[in-house]
Design a protein around this motif. Structure first.
Motif, PDB file in Angstrom:
ATOM      1  N   GLU A 182      23.826  18.954 -28.053  1.00  0.00           N
ATOM      2  CA  GLU A 182      24.551  18.647 -26.817  1.00  0.00           C
ATOM      3  C   GLU A 182      25.027  19.897 -26.087  1.00  0.00           C
ATOM      4  O   GLU A 182      25.033  19.921 -24.862  1.00  0.00           O
ATOM      5  N   ASP A 183      25.425  20.939 -26.809  1.00  0.00           N
ATOM      6  CA  ASP A 183      25.851  22.174 -26.142  1.00  0.00           C
ATOM      7  C   ASP A 183      24.697  22.799 -25.364  1.00  0.00           C
ATOM      8  O   ASP A 183      24.849  23.204 -24.216  1.00  0.00           O
ATOM      9  N   ARG A 235      24.281  23.171 -21.234  1.00  0.00           N
ATOM     10  CA  ARG A 235      23.918  24.420 -20.550  1.00  0.00           C
ATOM     11  C   ARG A 235      22.665  24.224 -19.688  1.00  0.00           C
ATOM     12  O   ARG A 235      22.585  24.734 -18.567  1.00  0.00           O
TER      13      ARG A 235
END
Length: 186
Positions: A43-44, A48
């Motif tokens: 998810e990070d 981004r």
């Protein structure tokens, strides 16, 4: 075609194409977890990539932009361009909600889940516009109260969030107290 054994790099053209195609084809806000699963990224990294995609759209001047709304992301036409598209957009917009309907909607949004009787007690008037709000898919039945007769409980929908440009209900303006009169009546 995407290589199924290896996810695309977060900043790659392939990732940008997948994000853009997904948001365009979905026709609804797509949650970050859905995009993450589609891209095969955490998810990070997906966040981004989505942010980079939004920046790319903003700099490219393509006539649409990325919007975070209703717990997800969607592609929208910037407000300055929308009036020029009126001849090709359909169906025609619904008439604006009446003052009474907006009052009922505000009570439901802030007090949900709430019964029709509670709405009427707060307004001091009928809550007959609940049906109109249901027809417009701004509110829905979310359950039944434990009160005598087990009346229906109403709450807002994701379409409510979309129509009012809110990410979540937490984005509603804060109330100073339980008195809605300053908010509801002008």
């Amino acid at each position: 075609m995407r290589n199924e054994t290896q996810p695309p790099a977060p900043g790659s053209v392939q990732t940008r194409e997948l994000i853009g195609a997904t948001l365009l084809a979905a026709g609804r806000p797509v949650r970050l977890a859905e995009l993450s699963g589609l891209l095969g990224l955490g998810e990070d990294a997906t966040l981004r990539a989505v942010q980079a995609f939004g920046e790319h759209l903003a700099s490219a001047g393509l006539g649409f932009t990325l919007e975070a709304v209703a717990g997800g992301y969607r592609l929208v036409v910037p407000p300055g361009i929308a009036p020029h598209l009126a001849p090709v957009l359909a169906p025609p917009p619904l008439p604006p909600l009446s003052h009474a309907a907006l009052e009922v909607l505000a009570v439901i949004a802030y007090r949900q889940p709430v019964t029709r009787a509670e709405i009427e007690a707060m307004r001091g008037a009928s809550a007959s516009t609940v049906l109109t709000l249901q027809e417009r898919e701004l509110v829905k039945v979310v359950g039944r109260s434990d009160a005598v007769g087990h009346p229906l409980l109403y709450g807002t929908t994701d379409k409510f969030l979309l129509e009012f440009g809110l990410k979540t209900l937490d984005d509603l303006p804060l109330l100073q107290n339980e008195d809605f009169s300053h908010l509801l009546r002008s």
